[in-house]
Write a protein that holds these residues in place. Structure first.
Motif, PDB file in Angstrom:
ATOM      1  N   SER B 209      37.842  78.115  59.182  1.00 28.37           N
ATOM      2  CA  SER B 209      38.800  77.779  60.025  1.00 28.37           C
ATOM      3  C   SER B 209      40.683  79.306  59.538  1.00 28.37           C
ATOM      4  O   SER B 209      41.173  79.319  60.592  1.00 28.37           O
ATOM      5  CB  SER B 209      39.681  77.040  60.240  1.00 28.37           C
ATOM      6  OG  SER B 209      40.044  76.368  58.667  1.00 28.37           O
ATOM      7  N   ASP B 210      39.980  79.574  57.855  1.00 28.09           N
ATOM      8  CA  ASP B 210      41.259  80.770  57.763  1.00 28.09           C
ATOM      9  C   ASP B 210      41.129  81.572  58.729  1.00 28.09           C
ATOM     10  O   ASP B 210      41.699  82.179  59.544  1.00 28.09           O
ATOM     11  CB  ASP B 210      41.038  80.667  56.918  1.00 28.09           C
ATOM     12  CG  ASP B 210      41.596  79.791  55.582  1.00 28.09           C
ATOM     13  OD1 ASP B 210      42.455  78.605  56.343  1.00 28.09           O
ATOM     14  OD2 ASP B 210      41.764  79.842  54.246  1.00 28.09           O
ATOM     15  N   GLY B 213      40.604  80.448  64.899  1.00 32.77           N
ATOM     16  CA  GLY B 213      41.054  80.346  65.797  1.00 32.77           C
ATOM     17  C   GLY B 213      40.333  79.337  66.767  1.00 32.77           C
ATOM     18  O   GLY B 213      39.462  80.213  67.150  1.00 32.77           O
ATOM     19  N   ARG B 215      40.333  77.497  71.272  1.00 35.60           N
ATOM     20  CA  ARG B 215      40.759  76.613  71.824  1.00 35.60           C
ATOM     21  C   ARG B 215      39.859  76.556  73.528  1.00 35.60           C
ATOM     22  O   ARG B 215      39.088  77.617  74.029  1.00 35.60           O
ATOM     23  CB  ARG B 215      41.569  78.158  72.400  1.00 35.60           C
ATOM     24  CG  ARG B 215      42.968  77.230  73.359  1.00 35.60           C
ATOM     25  CD  ARG B 215      44.387  78.283  73.025  1.00 35.60           C
ATOM     26  NE  ARG B 215      44.599  79.624  73.246  1.00 35.60           N
ATOM     27  CZ  ARG B 215      44.368  80.777  73.744  1.00 35.60           C
ATOM     28  NH1 ARG B 215      44.206  79.544  75.459  1.00 35.60           N
ATOM     29  NH2 ARG B 215      45.060  81.652  73.647  1.00 35.60           N
ATOM     30  N   LYS B 283      41.541  87.238  65.667  1.00 36.62           N
ATOM     31  CA  LYS B 283      40.965  86.155  65.512  1.00 36.62           C
ATOM     32  C   LYS B 283      41.443  84.469  66.000  1.00 36.62           C
ATOM     33  O   LYS B 283      41.138  83.576  65.264  1.00 36.62           O
ATOM     34  CB  LYS B 283      41.481  85.551  63.794  1.00 36.62           C
ATOM     35  CG  LYS B 283      42.069  86.902  62.744  1.00 36.62           C
ATOM     36  CD  LYS B 283      42.892  86.535  61.371  1.00 36.62           C
ATOM     37  CE  LYS B 283      43.247  87.671  60.096  1.00 36.62           C
ATOM     38  NZ  LYS B 283      43.447  86.996  59.373  1.00 36.62           N
ATOM     39  N   GLU B 284      40.336  85.263  66.952  1.00 33.90           N
ATOM     40  CA  GLU B 284      40.066  83.813  67.657  1.00 33.90           C
ATOM     41  C   GLU B 284      39.114  84.040  69.118  1.00 33.90           C
ATOM     42  O   GLU B 284      38.881  85.038  69.193  1.00 33.90           O
ATOM     43  CB  GLU B 284      41.697  83.972  68.713  1.00 33.90           C
ATOM     44  CG  GLU B 284      41.502  81.720  69.982  1.00 33.90           C
ATOM     45  CD  GLU B 284      43.531  82.574  69.926  1.00 33.90           C
ATOM     46  OE1 GLU B 284      43.922  81.026  70.773  1.00 33.90           O
ATOM     47  OE2 GLU B 284      43.098  83.281  70.733  1.00 33.90           O
ATOM     48  N   VAL B 402      34.042  75.675  62.889  1.00 27.28           N
ATOM     49  CA  VAL B 402      35.301  75.589  63.902  1.00 27.28           C
ATOM     50  C   VAL B 402      34.795  75.031  64.408  1.00 27.28           C
ATOM     51  O   VAL B 402      33.982  75.668  65.483  1.00 27.28           O
ATOM     52  CB  VAL B 402      36.077  77.355  64.173  1.00 27.28           C
ATOM     53  CG1 VAL B 402      36.995  77.099  64.689  1.00 27.28           C
ATOM     54  CG2 VAL B 402      36.087  77.528  62.518  1.00 27.28           C
TER      55      VAL B 402
END
Lengths: 345, 803
Positions: B209-210, B213, B215, B283-284, B402
Motif C-alpha cells: 500500500s505504500d 492506492g 479506488r 501510484k494508483e 491492496v
C-alpha cells in the motif's frame, strides 16, 4: 339304292375328314345334310319305293345320316379346339417385356422418419402437438429457463425478426405453449417441426432443419420413466438388440440433463466408422423438466414432474440411411427422394 | 479446455489410471472428453543436440552445415535450413531412424553434396500448433535451455511424454475451465483428495500500500479488487516445464511474468493481469466506467473506442485495461520491467459479457469472467502468482494486498431430502451412498432431520437447486444404475388430431397420384417472397439476414418448389412432379407474430403418363393437374364445395389459369407457367397449383354415411352441342343441372372438339347424362321429357344441338 347310299356315306365321311377348318366343315354339313343335300333327296325319293322296302330303306338312310352327323360333330369339336389352340398361339406375348409404368411419388425421407417416430409415440399414448415457426422470444427462450443474457443462448444463434420475435431455434416453445394450454393437467406430447438457426449451409449444417421433441408431465414422473421410454424407442427405431446409455449433459430447460447413445447398429458395439470406433452413437438429448420451466408453464414442481427429450430427424436419417450431406434433404433431387419409396424390414 | 495429465497429477493422484480409462470415466460422469491426445505418439529417437559449429553450406545460401554433439562419441554433421540456427545452441535433433508426426521417418541424406545425419527440429515439426509456439521460435528451430544435456531425451524436456484430454464443456460447467476444477471433478470420480497449489512466499517489509492506492468507483461491476506488488523482477523466458504446460493448454508463452499470470489463470480459472508499475505512471489504480468515446489501445495493438457502460481500469487518469477483457498496451510488461502489479479481481459476468460482445473481443479472461469465477479463490490466485514471481522471476513480494472487497462469498445453501432424490430418479440409492458421493464431491453438508443441508462450494456456480443435487448424485452413482420403467399417468389415448390425420391423407394421396414430396426453405429473397402468393400481406423480414437470398419468409410455396423443379431438369430428370406441404407467413397477427397458414402446392413438368414401350407419352397439362386437385377435394369430402373459375396471376399463363374456390371463396390456384416465367426459370411447360390446405382441412364435412346401392337401372342420354369457343363448359353444365329435375344423377363431358371440321370460332362439346330413380325403374317417356326440357333450355341459350 342301297349302294348309292353307301357311296354317299363314304363320300361324306371323306369330305369331313378332309375339311381343314370350321368353315369348310360347315360347307360339308350343308352339302350332305342340308335341305337340298343328297340325303334329304334320298328321303324325298322314298315315296317312289315299294311300300315293303320303305321301312328298311328309311332306317338305312337314318343310320347313314346319324353316322355322318356324329362324325361331323366330332370333327367340328376337333376343329374348334384346333382353332382355339391356334388363336392362343397367335396371341402369345413376350412376358419379359417390362410392364406399363405406374407413376407414384413418395414421401420425403424426413417425413418418413418423423412419421415413424410419431407413430411409435402415438402407440405409447402421446398426442402430436404443433406450434408456430415464428415465435416470441418468451416461448423460445424465457419460458424454457433461458432468460435474456443467459450464456446458453450462445449455443443457438438465432434469426430475429424484432427484438421479441424470432424464427424458433427448437421445437421446445411448443412444449411451453402446451403446458400453458393444458392448465395443470397431465399430458404426453411429441412436437415435430421445422426450426431455424444462424448457420451457413454445409455438409453438416443447415439454417433450416427439423426437430422432434417429446414432453411428459404428470405426478411422480421419474428419470427411470425417461430411460424406459427411450429404451423402447431406440429398440423400435434402430432394432430390438439395441442398448442405450445415458451420459450427463446440460440443457437449460432440464435438470438433470442427459444425452442418449445407442449401441452402434452397424457394428453392434465393436467399433466401426459409423460410431467412430466407440461402439456408441449419440442420438438425442433429454432430461427431467427444470422446475423453473414447470413453474412458468403453470405447474407446481412440488406436485408435478416431467421429462423431455429432443432429437434431429436429419441426424437420424443420415445415420440410418448412410446419408453424408445434410443439404440433400433440401435440394429435393428426385434421384435422392426416389430412393425412399420402398418399405423396410 | 485442454487438460495435460502431467499437470493434473500435481493436484490429484491419477497414478495407475490409463488416460483412455480416465477419459471414459470423465465422459460417463458428466464432462465429454472429445479427444485423448497422446503427445509423444509417433515420436521416436528425438534427443538434445549441442551445436558445436555452424557454417554456411558452400552450395546453398539458405543452408547451414552444423556439427552437433548428440551425446555420442563423435559429433554428427546435420544440414539445417532454419534462419535462427547458431553455434552454441542446445537444439532438438531427430536422429536417423527417428519418427515425426504423420509417420515421417528421418534417414541419412545428402543435401547438395553434403551428408546430413538427422534433422534439427522446430516445435511445429514435433506436432505443436504454430499458434502456441513462442514468437521467437515461430519461424525457426526451437532452442532449449543451456543446461540441457546432449543426447538427453528431448520429449521429456518438452513435456511431450504426456497425454492431453480435450474437454467439451457445457456452459454450466465453467468450474472445469481450470486445472483445479478438473482436479475436483477427477477426485470425485476416483474418490481421491485434491492437493492445492503452493501460495506461500516470503514478503518484503515494505507494504504494497505504500506504492499503490486503490479506488473502486463501480462496486456492482467490480465488487472485489486485489493487487499485489512485486519488485525487482527479472523478465525473461519461463522455465521449460512452465512453457510446456502452457503450450499443452493451448497458450503461447511470452515471458515469465505474463506466463505466470496465464499459468495461474489456467490453474485456478481466475484471470489475472500484470501491469508494469513504472509504466502506470501514477501510484494508483482506479476502476470506473469509461467516458463516452474514451480510447484505449489494447495489447493486440488495436485502438478501441469505449462506451460509458464499459468498465475500465485506470491509473487514476487514463484507462490502462478494459476490465476483465484485455490489458492496455501502455502498461504492458516488457523486458525492462522491474516492478509488477498483479491484478486479481472479480468483475460481474454481465458487465464483462456485454463489453466483450460489443468490442468483439473474446479472451481466455473474458470467457471465464462471463461465466462467473469462484469468489473464494480470487485473492488466493493473486497470492499464487506472487509466489511464482518470487520463485521464477526473482521478485520480491511487498507485504500485504491492496484490497477492495465487497463481494458476497457465501456458498449457496441447498436443502434436499434423500427421498426426493430417489423419487425423481426412480431409484433406491441408500442414504450412506449419497453421503459418500457428497464427500467425494467435497460438498460440505449436514444431515438434519433426514434432509441434506448442503453448502454448495462457490466454485460450482451451477449448483443452486435440489434438482442440481439430484443430478450430482445420479451422475456419480452412475446413470447405468437407473432402472428402465414407463410413466404411470392417467391413461390418455394418444393419436393424431383430425387435422393431422387428414394432412397425412393428403400427402399419401398426392404421392399415390405420382408426386414426390419436397421440403424447401421458408426463407427466400424479399423479391421472391410474394411471387405466386394467393394472398399477400406485409412481409416478415429478418433483422440481420445472412444473405438477401434468405432474408424474408415466403408467402407462397411455389418459388422454391419451381427452383427444385429446375434443379432436377438441369440434371437430366425431364419429368418432375413435386409437391410440398408447408407454411406461408402473412403480415402480423394480434400477438405480434405473422399469421402462419399451411399450404399445399405442386409443380409438374414433363410426362404425366406413359413412358413405357407400349404407348406414347402424355405430357402434363392443365387438366391433368386439375384432375389431381379435384380428386384431392373428393378425398376430403369436398367435391361439392369446390369450384373453378378463370383466374389470373402474375407468372401464370393468362389463358390457362383457374382460381380454385371453396364455397365460392378462393382457396387456391391452378395454372400453367407463363412462357416468359418458364424461360426465366429454364423450364419447359410446367403446371402448378397451390391451395390453402388449412382452409380445406378445417372445413366441416358431412358425416360419412352409406347411400344404398341402386336397385333399379339407370338410363343414359347423350347431348352434343355446338357453341362459341368462349362458352365455358361449366355454364352449359349449370343449365343442364338447373333444368334436369331430380332424376339426373350424373353429368359427364366425354368429348370436346375444336378443329377444322368446326365452323370458325365454334366448338363442339358432348355430354353424357345419367338418370336414375333409386325407388323404381324409369320410363323412357319421362327421361325423354326431362331430356327435351334440357335441350330446349340449352337451345334457348344459343347452343345448337347436333346428332
Amino acid at each position: 339304292m342301297e349302294q348309292q347310299l353307301q357311296q354317299l356315306k363314304n363320300e361324306a365321311l371323306e369330305a369331313i375328314a378332309s375339311a381343314s377348318d370350321v368353315k369348310s366343315l360347315n360347307d360339308v354339313r350343308v352339302k350332305y345334310l342340308g335341305k337340298k343335300g343328297p340325303i334329304t333327296d334320298l328321303l324325298k325319293g322314298m315315296g317312289k319305293l315299294p311300300a315293303e322296302d320303305r321301312p328298311k330303306m328309311g332306317a338305312l338312310v337314318n343310320e347313314v345320316r346319324g353316322e355322318v352327323t356324329a362324325e361331323l360333330e366330332s370333327r367340328m369339336a376337333a376343329l374348334e379346339e384346333e382353332a382355339v389352340t391356334r388363336k392362343l398361339e397367335a396371341e402369345s406375348i413376350d412376358v419379359t417385356l417390362p410392364g406399363t409404368p405406374v407413376k407414384t411419388g413418395t414421401h420425403h425421407p424426413l417425413t418418413r422418419i418423423i412419421e415413424e417416430i410419431e407413430d411409435f409415440f402415438i402407440s405409447m399414448g402421446y398426442e402430436v402437438a404443433e406450434g408456430p415457426e415464428v415465435e416470441k422470444d418468451y416461448y423460445n427462450f424465457e419460458a424454457l429457463n433461458l432468460p435474456k443474457g443467459h450464456p446458453a443462448r450462445d449455443m443457438q444463434d438465432s434469426f430475429y425478426i424484432t427484438e421479441d420475435v424470432l424464427l424458433r431455434t427448437h421445437t421446445s416453445p411448443v412444449q411451453a405453449r402446451t403446458m400453458e394450454a393444458k392448465e395443470g393437467k397431465s399430458f404426453k406430447i411429441i412436437c415435430p417441426g421445422k426450426v431455424y438457426r444462424r448457420d451457413n449451409d454445409d455438409a453438416t449444417h443447415s439454417h433450416q432443419f427439423t426437430q422432434i421433441e417429446g414432453l411428459v408431465v404428470g405426478e411422480n414422473i421419474r428419470m427411470s420413466d425417461l430411460k424406459g421410454t427411450l429404451d423402447r424407442f431406440a429398440k423400435k427405431m434402430f432394432g430390438e438388440d439395441r442398448e442405450i446409455r445415458l451420459r450427463p449433459s446440460y440443457f437449460p430447460f432440464t435438470e438433470p440433463s442427459v444425452e442418449m447413445d445407442i449401441s452402434c447398429f452397424k457394428c453392434g458395439g465393436s467399433g466401426c466408422n459409423v460410431c467412430k470406433k466407440t461402439g456408441w452413437i449419440e442420438i438425442l438429448g433429454a432430461g427431467m423438466v427444470h422446475p423453473n420451466v414447470l413453474r412458468m408453464g403453470g405447474y407446481d414442481p412440488e406436485v408435478h414432474s416431467g421429462f423431455a427429450f429432443g432429437m434431429g430427424p436429419e441426424r437420424i436419417a443420415m445415420l440410418k440411411y448412410g446419408i453424408e450431406d445434410i443439404r440433400h434433404f433440401y435440394t429435393d433431387d428426385l434421384r435422392f427422394i426416389g430412393q425412399f419409396r420402398r418399405a423396410e424390414g | 479446455m485442454k487438460v495435460s495429465l502431467n499437470w493434473l497429477s500435481e493436484y490429484v493422484d491419477i497414478e495407475g489410471v490409463e488416460p483412455a480409462e480416465l477419459a471414459e470415466k470423465i465422459t460417463r460422469s458428466g464432462i465429454e472428453v472429445d479427444a485423448v491426445d497422446n503427445r509423444s505418439e509417433g515420436l521416436k529417437n528425438i534427443v538434445v543436440g549441442h551445436v558445436l559449429e555452424c557454417n554456411q553450406h558452400p552450395q546453398a545460401d539458405k543452408l547451414n552445415i552444423c556439427v552437433v554433439d548428440v551425446g555420442e562419441e563423435e559429433p554428427s554433421q546435420i544440414i539445417c535450413g532454419a534462419p535462427n540456427v547458431a553455434a552454441g545452441q542446445k537444439v532438438i535433433v531427430a536422429r536417423p531412424g527417428a519418427r515425426l508426426p504423420g509417420g515421417m521417418k528421418i534417414k541419412k541424406a545428402k543435401l547438395r553434396g553434403e551428408e546430413s545425419h538427422g534433422m534439427i527440429c522446430s516445435l511445429q515439426e514435433l506436432g505443436f500448433d504454430g499458434k502456441v509456439v513462442p514468437k521467437a521460435y515461430a519461424s525457426g528451430i526451437y532452442v532449449l535451455p543451456e543446461e540441457s544435456r546432449p543426447g538427453q531425451d528431448a520429449l521429456g524436456l518438452l513435456g511431450l511424454n504426456d497425454t492431453v484430454l480435450e474437454l467439451d464443456l457445457t456452459p454450466n460447467r465453467s468450474d472445469a475451465l481450470s486445472m483445479l476444477g478438473v482436479a475436483y471433478e477427477t477426485a470425485a470420480i476416483l474418490s481421491k483428495e485434491v492437493t492445492l497449489p503452493e501460495t506461500a512466499h516470503d514478503e518484503a517489509a515494505v507494504p504494497a500500500s505504500d506504492l499503490l492506492g486503490l479506488r473502486i468507483e463501480s462496486p456492482e461491476a467490480n465488487p472485489l479488487y486485489a493487487a499485489k506488488v512485486v519488485r525487482n523482477v527479472t523478465v525473461g523466458e519461463s522455465p521449460e516445464w512452465l512453457k510446456a504446460r502452457l503450450m499443452a493448454a493451448g497458450v503461447r508463452p511470452h515471458n515469465n511474468i505474463v506466463d505466470i499470470t496465464n499459468y495461474v489463470l489456467m490453474e485456478y480459472g481466475q484471470p489475472l493481469h500484470a501491469f508494469d508499475y513504472d509504466r502506470l505512471g501514477t501510484k494508483e489504480i482506479a476502476v470506473r466506467h469509461a467516458a463516452k468515446g474514451e480510447v484505449i489501445e489494447t495489447l493486440d495493438g488495436t485502438e478501441r473506442s469505449l462506451e460509458p457502460h464499459h468498465l475500465v481500469i485506470t491509473n487514476g487518469r487514463e484507462p490502462v485495461a478494459i476490465a476483465g477483457v484485455m490489458g492496455g498496451a501502455n502498461s504492458e510488461v516488457h523486458d525492462g520491467t522491474t516492478t509488477v502489479v498483479i491484478e486479481a479481481a472479480y468483475f460481474s459476468p454481465a458487465s464483462v459479457r456485454k463489453t466483450s460482445r460489443e468490442l468483439g473481443l473474446r479472451s481466455d479472461a473474458s470467457t471465464r469472467f462471463e461465466k462467473g469465477v469462484d469468489p473464494n479463490r480470487v485473492v488466493e490466485a493473486g497470492e499464487r502468482a506472487a509466489a511464482l514471481m518470487a520463485e521464477l522471476a526473482g521478485g520480491e513480494v511487498l507485504s500485504g494486498t491492496v484490497l477492495f472487497d465487497e463481494l458476497d462469498k457465501e456458498p449457496k445453501r441447498v436443502a434436499v431430502s434423500p427421498d426426493f432424490i430417489n423419487e425423481r430418479l426412480g431409484m433406491k440409492i441408500p442414504f450412506e451412498e449419497m453421503e459418500e458421493i457428497l464427500k467425494r464431491l467435497k460438498f460440505p453438508y449436514e444431515a438434519v432431520n433426514g434432509q441434506f443441508i448442503i453448502d454448495a462450494p462457490t466454485r460450482r456456480v451451477d449448483i443452486t437447486i435440489p434438482e442440481d443435487i439430484v443430478e450430482e448424485i445420479a451422475r456419480l452413482y452412475g446413470y447405468d444404475e437407473i432402472p428402465a420403467t414407463l410413466p404411470v399417468t392417467e391413461s390418455i389415448p394418444g393419436g393424431l388430431s383430425p387435422y393431422q390425420e387428414k394432412r397425412r391423407t393428403v400427402r399419401r394421396y398426392l404421392e399415390g397420384a405420382g408426386l414426390y414430396q419436397a421440403i424447401t426453405y421458408s426463407l427466400t429473397s424479399e423479391s421472391e417472397s410474394q411471387k405466386f402468393a394467393l394472398e399477400t400481406a406485409p412481409v416478415t423480414r429478418l433483422l440481420m439476414p445472412m444473405s438477401e437470398d434468405r432474408s424474408t419468409l415466403r408467402q407462397s410455396l411455389l418459388p422454391h418448389l419451381l427452383a427444385a423443379v429446375t434443379y432436377n431438369t438441369a440434371r437430366q430428370t425431364s419429368s418432375v412432379a413435386l409437391y410440398e406441404v408447408g407454411s406461408v407467413f402473412l403480415g402480423e397477427g394480434e400477438d405480434g407474430l405473422p399469421t402462419e397458414v399451411e399450404h399445399v402446392a405442386g409443380a409438374i413438368t414433363g410426362d404425366w403418363s406413359g413412358g413405357g414401350w407400349q404407348e406414347g407419352h402424355k405430357q402434363v397439362d392443365f387438366y391433368s393437374v386439375k384432375g389431381v386437385v379435384e380428386e384431392l377435394a373428393a378425398k376430403l369430402g369436398l367435391s361439392e364445395n369446390l369450384s373453378f373459375r378463370k383466374g389470373e396471376m402474375d407468372g401464370l399463363h393468362p389463358g390457362r389459369t383457374a382460381d380454385v374456390l371453396l364455397n365460392g371463396q378462393q382457396v387456391g390456384v391452378i395454372g400453367q407457367l407463363h412462357p416468359s416465367e418458364q424461360k426465366a426459370r429454364d423450364l419447359k411447360e410446367t403446371i402448378v397449383f397451390e391451395l390453402n390446405l388449412q382452409r380445406l382441412l378445417n372445413e366441416d364435412t358431412e358425416p360419412l354415411l352409406y347411400t344404398p346401392v341402386p336397385k333399379f337401372p339407370s338410363i343414359s342420354r347423350d347431348i352434343a352441342l355446338v357453341v362459341p369457343k368462349a362458352v365455358e363448359a361449366a355454364t352449359l353444365e349449370n343449365t343442364i343441372r338447373a333444368n334436369a329435375g331430380s332424376m339426373l344423377k350424373e353429368v359427364r363431358i366425354f368429348d370436346v372438339y375444336e378443329g377444322e371440321r368446326m365452323e370458325e370460332g365454334m366448338k363442339s362439346i358432348a355430354f353424357s347424362l345419367t338418370y336414375l330413380d333409386p325407388e323404381r325403374t324409369l320410363t323412357d317417356e319421362e327421361v325423354t321429357e326431362a331430356h327435351n326440357r334440357i335441350v330446349a333450355a340449352l337451345e334457348a341459350e344459343g347452343a345448337q344441338t347436333r346428332n
